[in-house]
Design a protein around this motif. Sequence first.
Motif, PDB file in Angstrom:
ATOM      1  N   ASP A 160       0.834  -1.208   0.000  1.00  0.00           N
ATOM      2  CA  ASP A 160       0.000   0.000   0.000  1.00  0.00           C
ATOM      3  C   ASP A 160       0.867   1.256   0.000  1.00  0.00           C
ATOM      4  O   ASP A 160       0.562   2.236  -0.685  1.00  0.00           O
ATOM      5  CB  ASP A 160      -0.930   0.001   1.217  1.00  0.00           C
ATOM      6  N   ARG A 161       1.968   1.235   0.776  1.00  0.00           N
ATOM      7  CA  ARG A 161       2.853   2.402   0.795  1.00  0.00           C
ATOM      8  C   ARG A 161       3.499   2.596  -0.576  1.00  0.00           C
ATOM      9  O   ARG A 161       3.609   3.720  -1.062  1.00  0.00           O
ATOM     10  CB  ARG A 161       3.928   2.246   1.874  1.00  0.00           C
ATOM     11  N   SER A 170       1.078   4.053  -3.114  1.00  0.00           N
ATOM     12  CA  SER A 170       0.722   5.455  -2.856  1.00  0.00           C
ATOM     13  C   SER A 170       1.896   6.400  -3.076  1.00  0.00           C
ATOM     14  O   SER A 170       1.752   7.618  -2.971  1.00  0.00           O
ATOM     15  CB  SER A 170       0.192   5.615  -1.426  1.00  0.00           C
ATOM     16  N   SER A 182       4.425   6.706  -1.056  1.00  0.00           N
ATOM     17  CA  SER A 182       5.011   7.147   0.210  1.00  0.00           C
ATOM     18  C   SER A 182       5.880   6.043   0.780  1.00  0.00           C
ATOM     19  O   SER A 182       5.479   4.902   0.787  1.00  0.00           O
ATOM     20  CB  SER A 182       3.990   7.510   1.234  1.00  0.00           C
ATOM     21  N   LEU A 183       7.076   6.426   1.224  1.00  0.00           N
ATOM     22  CA  LEU A 183       8.031   5.460   1.761  1.00  0.00           C
ATOM     23  C   LEU A 183       8.535   5.927   3.122  1.00  0.00           C
ATOM     24  O   LEU A 183       8.682   7.116   3.351  1.00  0.00           O
ATOM     25  CB  LEU A 183       9.227   5.307   0.817  1.00  0.00           C
ATOM     26  N   ASP A 235      11.810   1.590   4.543  1.00  0.00           N
ATOM     27  CA  ASP A 235      11.507   1.118   3.186  1.00  0.00           C
ATOM     28  C   ASP A 235      12.672   1.402   2.246  1.00  0.00           C
ATOM     29  O   ASP A 235      13.075   0.553   1.448  1.00  0.00           O
ATOM     30  CB  ASP A 235      10.244   1.806   2.658  1.00  0.00           C
TER      31      ASP A 235
END
Length: 855
Positions: free
Chosen positions: A14-15, A18, A20-21, A25
Motif C-alpha cells: 500500500d505504501r 501510494s 510514500s516510503l 523502506d
Amino acid sequence: HGLALGFLERAAADRASSGSLMFSDVAWMARRALLDDTGLRAWYKGRYDAIMVDEFQDDNLLQKELLYLVAERRELPGRAGRVPGPEELRPGALFFVGDEKQSIYLFRNADVTVFRGLSGELAASPGGLGTHSLAVNWRSEPALIEFFNATFQRILPAPGDESARDFEARFEPLGSGEPTPGVESLALYLEAGDAGAADGDGDGDESGDEGTDGEPGQALAETQARRIAELVRDLVRDGVPVAVKGPGGSKIARPCRYDDIALLFRSAGSQNVVERHFRLLGIPYAAVATAGLFAESVLSDLYAALRLAVWPEDRAAWAAYLRGPLARLSDASVARVLAAGGGAFSAGPELSGDDAERWAAARETWSGLRERADRVPARELVSWLWHERGLRWNALRMPGNEAYLEHFDYAWSMAADADARSLRLADFVSELEGRMGTVEKLEDVKAQRASSSGVSIMTVHASKGLEFPVVILPGMENVGRRDDPPPLRASPRFGLSARMSAPRGEPGNPVAELERELAALDRESGAQVMDERLAETARLFYVACTRAISRLYMVGRLPARPDTEGRSFRGLLLKAWPWAGKASAKDRGPTPARPDGPGPAFGCLSIAPVPDAARGTPAGPCRDPAATAAADAPVIEPLRARMAVTAAAALAEARAAGAPAGGMPTARELREPSAREGFGDADFGTLCHEFTEALLREPSSVPIPSDRMRTRLSRVSERARAAILSEAMAKAAGFLGSGLGGEAAAARESAASGAGVFELEFPFVWRGEPGGRELFLSGAMDLVYGDADSVTVVDFKTDRAEEPGRHRFQLALYRQAAEAIFGRPARAFLHYLGSGRSFELTGDPDLSALDAMHP
C-alpha cells in the motif's frame, strides 16, 4: 505468523502504490537492489576502498548487511539473494567505531546486539585486524570516573555475565587521566521532599506523585526548578573552579560560566518550569527545542489576536485580547465590556482616561488585522503584531525577559510554514488551537534564530557526543512515557505475535506476556524482568552521566510508587546506592545508612518543598562533606500568585499544628491496607464520588464508572469487581438517604424550575490579600445546593480516619466563597461516605497562615 506476515506485506504494498516510503523502506530497497543485482553490487564494491562507520551502536542488522554487501571481496562474483559472511569481506575494508553502552536510539530501531556481535564476526574474517578498546576516559575528572565505575558496575552486567541478555550492554571499568589542579569534582543527588502518599496514574512523565488536583506534584516540580536555578546562579556567582580545555588541549581550571553548564532532560515535561525560573533569576540559557512556547504569554497573546481577527464572536479570545498587552484594559473595564455582550468591538460602554485611549489603540490593531487577514502572509501578520503593535516592547519591558525573544522566532517560523502550505489564516489558527496551553516541545518547525549563549538545555539524546564541565540531570524520578504496545512483536520462541482485543479491559498480546514470563524464569530473576526498554534506560543514564567533566548534579523527587525495575534514573541510582533514598513515599522506614569506609565523591541532600523548611538541610545518612559544601545554598519557594485550595488548606493546617507543611500524618497513613486486589483507596474514593454525583443528578439511574475507573476495575477479578461496585453504590446511596441528601434532592427539583441552587463540582476562584499581597486560590466544591434564603456546601471524604478538624480551613474557604458567589448565608458540611456521618464546620479561614507564602 502467516497473518502477521501478510499484514506486513500488504502494508508495504500500500505504501509503495501510494508513492510514500518510510526510511526503513528506502533502506530495505537499497539492500534488495544490492542483493539481487550483482552488477550493481560489483560497481559499488569497486567504488569504495574503505568505509569507516562511527557510532555504529546506533545502527541495526539491515544497515550492517548493506555494509557487508559493499565490502565483499572484489574478486568474488557475488551470489544473488545472499549476504556475504565475514570471511568474504575485503581485508581492512570496514572500520567500525562505537560504544555499546551508548546505544540509545531504540526508537529508531538501533540494535545493540548487532554491534556486540561484530567483534566475534570480524575475528572470523581472514583480514580482520581485531578489536581495539578505548579504555581511558580523558574527558572527565578522575573523581567522577570513580563514581561512574562504582555506579555502573552495579547497574550493567559484566562482560562474562552469562545470565545477561544479548541486548544488554556490558560494563568494564574506565581508566582516567590526571586530575586538574584546583578543581574539586563530585557527583551529588538532590531530592525534593515527600511526594505524599498520592497514587497518581500519570500517562506522560510518570513520576506518579500528583494528587487529585495535581498540586503536590506541581509544588515539587516548582521546588526542583527553583533549586536548579539557584544552583546554577551560585556556581557562577561563587566562581566555582571547573576543568576546561586549555592551550594545547590540556585541561586547566577556571571559574564556572553559564555556558559551562548543561541541563539534560530525559523528557521535556518540566522544561518550561525550569526556563521560567531561569528567567526569574536572570540566568541566560539556550534551549535546543523550546518547551514552553504554547504555555507562555508571547504565543498566547499572538494567538488571541489572530483568533479574534478570524472569529470576532469568540468570547474567550475577546476576553484574552482585552486583558492582554494589545489592549491592557483594567479589570473593571474588561468586566464592563464583557457584560455588554456582543462580539469584538461590536459595541461597548463609554470608557474614560487611559482605558479610553487603550480601547482606541486595541480597536486599531484589530481592524488592521482584519484588513490584512488572507491578503498578506501569516508571517507578516505575526511580524506586524510583534514589531509595530507593541508585543515585543511588552515582552522586554520587564528585566530578564530576553529569553522570550526566541518565542517570536518560533511563532514566525510556524506562520512561515503555514504560508508555505498555502493555509488560510483560519486554518493556521485552527492548527494552533489544539496545542495552546500544552508544554510539548516544538520540533517539527525549526526557528531561524540567532545563536545564543548561556546554560545549554537539551535532551539526553541530543547531548550524545558533547561534553560540559557541569551537567545537571532534572527529573531523576521520571520513568518515561508509556508507549502504546506495538501491534506485532517478535519472540525468540514463538516468532511474530499480534496484539489482540479483549472482551474487557485493554488490548494485549498474550504470546508476548508468556515470552516475558519465560524469560524471567530463564534468568531466575523473580519479578524483575529485563527487557529492551529497561536495558536502554540504563544506557541512557550512562550517557547522561558521562557528559560531565567536573561536576554532576542529579535532581529528583520521592515518587509515590517504588521503581524496582529501574525504569527511572532514580531507580537505577538506588540500585547502585541503596542508601541514597527511600524507595517511595509509602516507605515509612528509615533510609538505609551509608556504609562506612572510603567511597567515590558522591553524596545526596534533601530539598524541603515549603518556604520555612527549604534551607537545603542535608539528609542525615546521605551527608557527604564535599558534596554538602558545594550545595548548601538555601532553597526559596517561588512567589506564587495562584494555588489550589487543597494545597493552601494543607499549608494552613500544618502551620496551625505547629509542624512544617507536609509533616502532618495524612489520612492515608492511618488507613488499613486495602484488600481490593490492588484497587487502592484512592481509586475507591474516586469511584464513590462518581457514584454519589451520578445518583444526585439522576436518582433513578444506575451509575456507570468512568473510563479510567473501568480500566482500573478490569485489573481485578470479577468477584472483587462486583464487591467494589456494590460497596461504592451502598456508600453513595447512604448519602442520598441522609438528611443532607434529602435537602440536596429537594434543591435539585427546585433548581430545575429556576427557583433553587443545585451544582456539582462547582468551580470557583477566591481572591484575598494575606500579608498584603494578592493571592488567588482555585478549587471546586463537591456539592452546593440551596434556596433563596441560604446555601449549603458539602465536601465528600472517603478517609477511614475521621478528622474533621484537619479540613476546617478548606471548608471555611468554601463557605466564604459560596456566600460571596450566591449572595446569601452559607453552611459547610464534611460528609464521610464510609461511615455516613456528617460534620458542620463553622468559623472563618485563618488566612494568617498563608502570609509566609510571600517573602
